[in-house]
Write a protein that holds these residues in place. Structure first.
Motif, PDB file in Angstrom:
ATOM      1  N   GLU A 158      10.658  11.380 -10.787  1.00 25.81           N
ATOM      2  CA  GLU A 158       9.807  11.803  -9.682  1.00 25.81           C
ATOM      3  C   GLU A 158       9.831  10.781  -8.544  1.00 25.81           C
ATOM      4  O   GLU A 158       9.867  11.143  -7.360  1.00 25.81           O
ATOM      5  N   LEU A 159       9.832   9.499  -8.921  1.00 23.70           N
ATOM      6  CA  LEU A 159       9.861   8.456  -7.905  1.00 23.70           C
ATOM      7  C   LEU A 159      11.175   8.495  -7.128  1.00 23.70           C
ATOM      8  O   LEU A 159      11.185   8.374  -5.900  1.00 23.70           O
ATOM      9  N   ALA A 160      12.278   8.678  -7.827  1.00 25.28           N
ATOM     10  CA  ALA A 160      13.574   8.734  -7.155  1.00 25.28           C
ATOM     11  C   ALA A 160      13.608   9.868  -6.134  1.00 25.28           C
ATOM     12  O   ALA A 160      14.172   9.718  -5.045  1.00 25.28           O
ATOM     13  N   GLY A 161      12.982  10.989  -6.458  1.00 28.78           N
ATOM     14  CA  GLY A 161      12.944  12.106  -5.522  1.00 28.78           C
ATOM     15  C   GLY A 161      12.174  11.786  -4.259  1.00 28.78           C
ATOM     16  O   GLY A 161      12.612  12.094  -3.151  1.00 28.78           O
ATOM     17  N   LEU A 162      11.003  11.138  -4.418  1.00 30.94           N
ATOM     18  CA  LEU A 162      10.204  10.783  -3.242  1.00 30.94           C
ATOM     19  C   LEU A 162      10.921   9.739  -2.388  1.00 30.94           C
ATOM     20  O   LEU A 162      10.923   9.818  -1.155  1.00 30.94           O
ATOM     21  N   LEU A 163      11.520   8.738  -3.036  1.00 32.95           N
ATOM     22  CA  LEU A 163      12.214   7.700  -2.281  1.00 32.95           C
ATOM     23  C   LEU A 163      13.436   8.262  -1.562  1.00 32.95           C
ATOM     24  O   LEU A 163      13.729   7.869  -0.419  1.00 32.95           O
ATOM     25  N   ALA A 164      14.149   9.179  -2.189  1.00 29.82           N
ATOM     26  CA  ALA A 164      15.311   9.785  -1.544  1.00 29.82           C
ATOM     27  C   ALA A 164      14.891  10.591  -0.324  1.00 29.82           C
ATOM     28  O   ALA A 164      15.554  10.556   0.719  1.00 29.82           O
ATOM     29  N   GLY A 165      13.767  11.294  -0.428  1.00 25.76           N
ATOM     30  CA  GLY A 165      13.264  12.056   0.712  1.00 25.76           C
ATOM     31  C   GLY A 165      12.884  11.152   1.871  1.00 25.76           C
ATOM     32  O   GLY A 165      13.133  11.466   3.037  1.00 25.76           O
ATOM     33  N   HIS A 166      12.279   9.995   1.560  1.00 27.66           N
ATOM     34  CA  HIS A 166      11.898   9.064   2.620  1.00 27.66           C
ATOM     35  C   HIS A 166      13.134   8.473   3.284  1.00 27.66           C
ATOM     36  O   HIS A 166      13.187   8.339   4.504  1.00 27.66           O
ATOM     37  N   ARG A 167      14.152   8.115   2.493  1.00 26.28           N
ATOM     38  CA  ARG A 167      15.372   7.561   3.074  1.00 26.28           C
ATOM     39  C   ARG A 167      16.050   8.570   3.982  1.00 26.28           C
ATOM     40  O   ARG A 167      16.543   8.233   5.059  1.00 26.28           O
ATOM     41  N   ALA A 168      16.066   9.843   3.570  1.00 28.35           N
ATOM     42  CA  ALA A 168      16.687  10.879   4.393  1.00 28.35           C
ATOM     43  C   ALA A 168      15.929  11.046   5.702  1.00 28.35           C
ATOM     44  O   ALA A 168      16.539  11.209   6.769  1.00 28.35           O
ATOM     45  N   ALA A 169      14.603  11.010   5.648  1.00 34.00           N
ATOM     46  CA  ALA A 169      13.806  11.139   6.865  1.00 34.00           C
ATOM     47  C   ALA A 169      14.054   9.968   7.797  1.00 34.00           C
ATOM     48  O   ALA A 169      14.126  10.115   9.019  1.00 34.00           O
ATOM     49  N   ARG A 170      14.188   8.760   7.235  1.00 31.56           N
ATOM     50  CA  ARG A 170      14.435   7.583   8.076  1.00 31.56           C
ATOM     51  C   ARG A 170      15.806   7.682   8.753  1.00 31.56           C
ATOM     52  O   ARG A 170      15.956   7.367   9.932  1.00 31.56           O
ATOM     53  N   PHE A 198       0.834  -1.200   0.000  1.00 31.16           N
ATOM     54  CA  PHE A 198       0.000   0.000   0.000  1.00 31.16           C
ATOM     55  C   PHE A 198       0.874   1.257   0.000  1.00 31.16           C
ATOM     56  O   PHE A 198       0.490   2.290  -0.556  1.00 31.16           O
ATOM     57  N   ARG A 199       2.062   1.165   0.604  1.00 30.93           N
ATOM     58  CA  ARG A 199       2.958   2.321   0.596  1.00 30.93           C
ATOM     59  C   ARG A 199       3.465   2.584  -0.824  1.00 30.93           C
ATOM     60  O   ARG A 199       3.660   3.745  -1.208  1.00 30.93           O
ATOM     61  N   ARG A 200       3.708   1.523  -1.584  1.00 28.93           N
ATOM     62  CA  ARG A 200       4.058   1.717  -3.003  1.00 28.93           C
ATOM     63  C   ARG A 200       2.928   2.404  -3.744  1.00 28.93           C
ATOM     64  O   ARG A 200       3.147   3.345  -4.521  1.00 28.93           O
ATOM     65  N   VAL A 201       1.701   1.928  -3.512  1.00 28.21           N
ATOM     66  CA  VAL A 201       0.538   2.521  -4.176  1.00 28.21           C
ATOM     67  C   VAL A 201       0.427   4.007  -3.830  1.00 28.21           C
ATOM     68  O   VAL A 201       0.162   4.845  -4.705  1.00 28.21           O
ATOM     69  N   ALA A 202       0.648   4.365  -2.563  1.00 28.80           N
ATOM     70  CA  ALA A 202       0.552   5.769  -2.165  1.00 28.80           C
ATOM     71  C   ALA A 202       1.578   6.625  -2.910  1.00 28.80           C
ATOM     72  O   ALA A 202       1.262   7.738  -3.363  1.00 28.80           O
ATOM     73  N   LEU A 203       2.784   6.124  -3.068  1.00 30.04           N
ATOM     74  CA  LEU A 203       3.813   6.865  -3.802  1.00 30.04           C
ATOM     75  C   LEU A 203       3.442   6.988  -5.279  1.00 30.04           C
ATOM     76  O   LEU A 203       3.568   8.069  -5.883  1.00 30.04           O
ATOM     77  N   GLN A 204       2.996   5.896  -5.873  1.00 32.22           N
ATOM     78  CA  GLN A 204       2.597   5.939  -7.277  1.00 32.22           C
ATOM     79  C   GLN A 204       1.452   6.929  -7.497  1.00 32.22           C
ATOM     80  O   GLN A 204       1.476   7.735  -8.439  1.00 32.22           O
ATOM     81  N   ARG A 205       0.468   6.865  -6.630  1.00 33.58           N
ATOM     82  CA  ARG A 205      -0.709   7.720  -6.812  1.00 33.58           C
ATOM     83  C   ARG A 205      -0.376   9.203  -6.608  1.00 33.58           C
ATOM     84  O   ARG A 205      -0.961  10.066  -7.276  1.00 33.58           O
ATOM     85  N   ARG A 206       0.543   9.513  -5.694  1.00 33.91           N
ATOM     86  CA  ARG A 206       0.947  10.912  -5.540  1.00 33.91           C
ATOM     87  C   ARG A 206       1.572  11.434  -6.822  1.00 33.91           C
ATOM     88  O   ARG A 206       1.241  12.525  -7.298  1.00 33.91           O
ATOM     89  N   ILE A 207       2.468  10.664  -7.392  1.00 34.01           N
ATOM     90  CA  ILE A 207       3.137  11.102  -8.613  1.00 34.01           C
ATOM     91  C   ILE A 207       2.136  11.244  -9.758  1.00 34.01           C
ATOM     92  O   ILE A 207       2.141  12.245 -10.494  1.00 34.01           O
ATOM     93  N   LEU A 208       1.256  10.274  -9.923  1.00 33.29           N
ATOM     94  CA  LEU A 208       0.286  10.327 -11.021  1.00 33.29           C
ATOM     95  C   LEU A 208      -0.689  11.486 -10.834  1.00 33.29           C
ATOM     96  O   LEU A 208      -1.073  12.145 -11.809  1.00 33.29           O
ATOM     97  N   ALA A 209      -1.093  11.752  -9.577  1.00 32.41           N
ATOM     98  CA  ALA A 209      -1.995  12.886  -9.333  1.00 32.41           C
ATOM     99  C   ALA A 209      -1.303  14.206  -9.649  1.00 32.41           C
ATOM    100  O   ALA A 209      -1.894  15.110 -10.263  1.00 32.41           O
ATOM    101  N   ASP A 210      -0.036  14.332  -9.248  1.00 34.32           N
ATOM    102  CA  ASP A 210       0.697  15.569  -9.519  1.00 34.32           C
ATOM    103  C   ASP A 210       0.861  15.803 -11.024  1.00 34.32           C
ATOM    104  O   ASP A 210       0.880  16.949 -11.485  1.00 34.32           O
ATOM    105  N   ARG A 211       0.963  14.732 -11.785  1.00 36.26           N
ATOM    106  CA  ARG A 211       1.133  14.856 -13.224  1.00 36.26           C
ATOM    107  C   ARG A 211      -0.196  14.952 -13.973  1.00 36.26           C
ATOM    108  O   ARG A 211      -0.221  15.239 -15.164  1.00 36.26           O
TER     109      ARG A 211
END
Length: 413
Positions: A397-409, A246-259
């Motif tokens: 776009e996905l790389a940006g979101l994943l990098a932000g999550h890794r930095a937060a972790r 579901f976390r993958r889906v949330a990331l995918q849907r954010r990117i698709l909504a923004d686009r």
């Protein structure tokens, strides 16, 4: 249903990280206080029985467990007392009060039985419980009671739900998603909206205990359900359990909504998703004001999550029956932080198959419980995930979101 964002200001996180280092402190500890329960639920992990087991942790041992939870530090993990039916333990109120005195937040997850009375709920609330978790697996008595194995459970559950809300208790509603209620999910959400709940959790069945006999969802059906849960998060606060993709889906849907892309086409969603979406619209669940979406929390078996059995054995999840020790013999803090099973499950590079090759593996990781239940290997790929690693089109776009999550972790560790 529109999954886009509106309004000014910085975007909310797509996936929430744990505030503490997940290698040092779990977010939640679930304790199976007893396996005694008068129900005969078709999916029961515990394979519940009518009578209590003499090997259960007694009151003194249970208080020691609560002290072990407190030893993780402040704030202590949330401590959830489940079963079986926790009301089968005569010391339940005593243990809740002990947790409150020890600085451990205690929630209770009872079974919908005649023991679940307004009087007992008032007593649980008065003892210091911070929340209540109830199961609702159908929007009608026929669907819910048939799944739970006892007539009348539906009514008892709704009455307890309303009583808990009247007391001001935070209430979570859990729904086990199986073939019996796939098309009923929007109607369950309508009840959640109408009766009010802190959270609705869609639990994707793990084939263990009695649940081994229930039919599996296909990977496509799972994608449809997860995208429906994402949609309905604008109407009720929603999450998933044992559906880490579901976390993958949330990331995918954010990117698709923004686009402004059509998520149905891009993600290849199927007829079940369309049927759920249409039923939700017919029930008025897509009308009116939108609430802020609740980002899913980055928790997985052994990574922020611990399960302690009725006899004191420690597991990464209640649906992953591999043990890492016993709280009677070693401190829970030591087992969680140092056991090979727990440290291994926190290492995404141990994952095999598609999960090991997936760009989402550090934020998803798949259900380790379902992988073990279906393959015997807790590091195998998630059996109910159809995602092909590398197939999501918007790589930058996905790389940006994943990098932000890794930095937060890293910031939390």
């Amino acid at each position: 249903m529109n999954g886009g964002r509106s309004g000014a200001g910085p975007a909310a996180p797509v996936v929430r990280r744990q505030r503490q280092d997940a290698g040092e402190r779990p977010f939640i500890v679930i304790w199976e206080a007893t396996r005694a329960c008068p129900l005969a639920c078709l999916h029961c992990r515990a394979e519940a029985v009518p009578d209590r087991d003499p090997r259960e942790l007694d009151t003194r041992a249970a208080e020691d467990l609560i002290r072990q939870v407190a030893a993780f530090g402040h704030p202590a993990p949330l401590f959830v007392i489940t079963g079986g039916d926790p009301f089968q333990r005569p010391d339940l109120l005593e243990l809740i009060a002990y947790g409150a005195r020890t600085g451990v937040r205690v929630a209770v997850s009872p079974s919908g039985t005649p023991t679940l009375t307004p009087e007992r709920l008032r007593a649980v609330h008065g003892a210091g419980a911070v929340g209540l978790s109830l199961s609702l697996d159908g929007s009608t008595p026929g669907l819910h009671d048939g799944f739970r194995g006892v007539p009348g459970v539906y009514r008892w559950t709704l009455d307890a739900w309303d009583a808990a809300r009247a007391l001001g208790m935070k209430t979570q509603i859990n729904t086990t998603v199986t073939r019996h209620n796939l098309h009923d999910l929007p109607d369950i959400v309508r009840l959640v909206r109408d009766h009010g709940a802190m959270l609705w959790s869609a639990f994707l069945l793990v084939p263990t205990g009695r649940g081994s006999a229930l039919g599996a969802l296909t990977a496509g059906e799972t994608e449809d359900v997860l995208n429906f849960v994402h949609d309905i998060g604008l109407t009720v606060p929603a999450k998933t359990t044992e559906a880490h993709h579901f976390r993958r889906v949330a990331l995918q849907r954010r990117i698709l909504a923004d686009r402004g892309d059509d998520h149905v086409a891009v993600l290849g969603l199927g007829p079940l998703y369309r049927a759920l979406r249409d039923r939700a619209a017919a029930l008025g669940l897509t009308d009116g004001a939108r609430r802020a979406r609740r980002p899913p929390l980055d928790v997985n078996a052994g990574r922020g999550f611990v399960f302690v059995s009725h006899t004191g054995t420690v597991h990464p999840s209640g649906f992953l029956p591999l043990g890492a020790g016993s709280v009677r013999e070693r401190p829970l803090t030591e087992i969680y932080r140092t056991s090979g099973l727990f440290t291994g499950l926190r290492d995404p590079d141990r994952l095999g198959g598609r999960c090991g090759a997936c760009e989402f593996r550090r934020v998803c990781g798949g259900s380790r419980s379902r992988a073990f239940g279906l393959t015997g290997d807790p590091y195998a790929e998630e059996p109910w995930c159809g995602y092909v690693p590398g197939s999501f089109p918007h790589r930058r776009e996905l790389a940006g979101l994943l990098a932000g999550h890794r930095a937060a972790r890293r910031g939390a560790s």
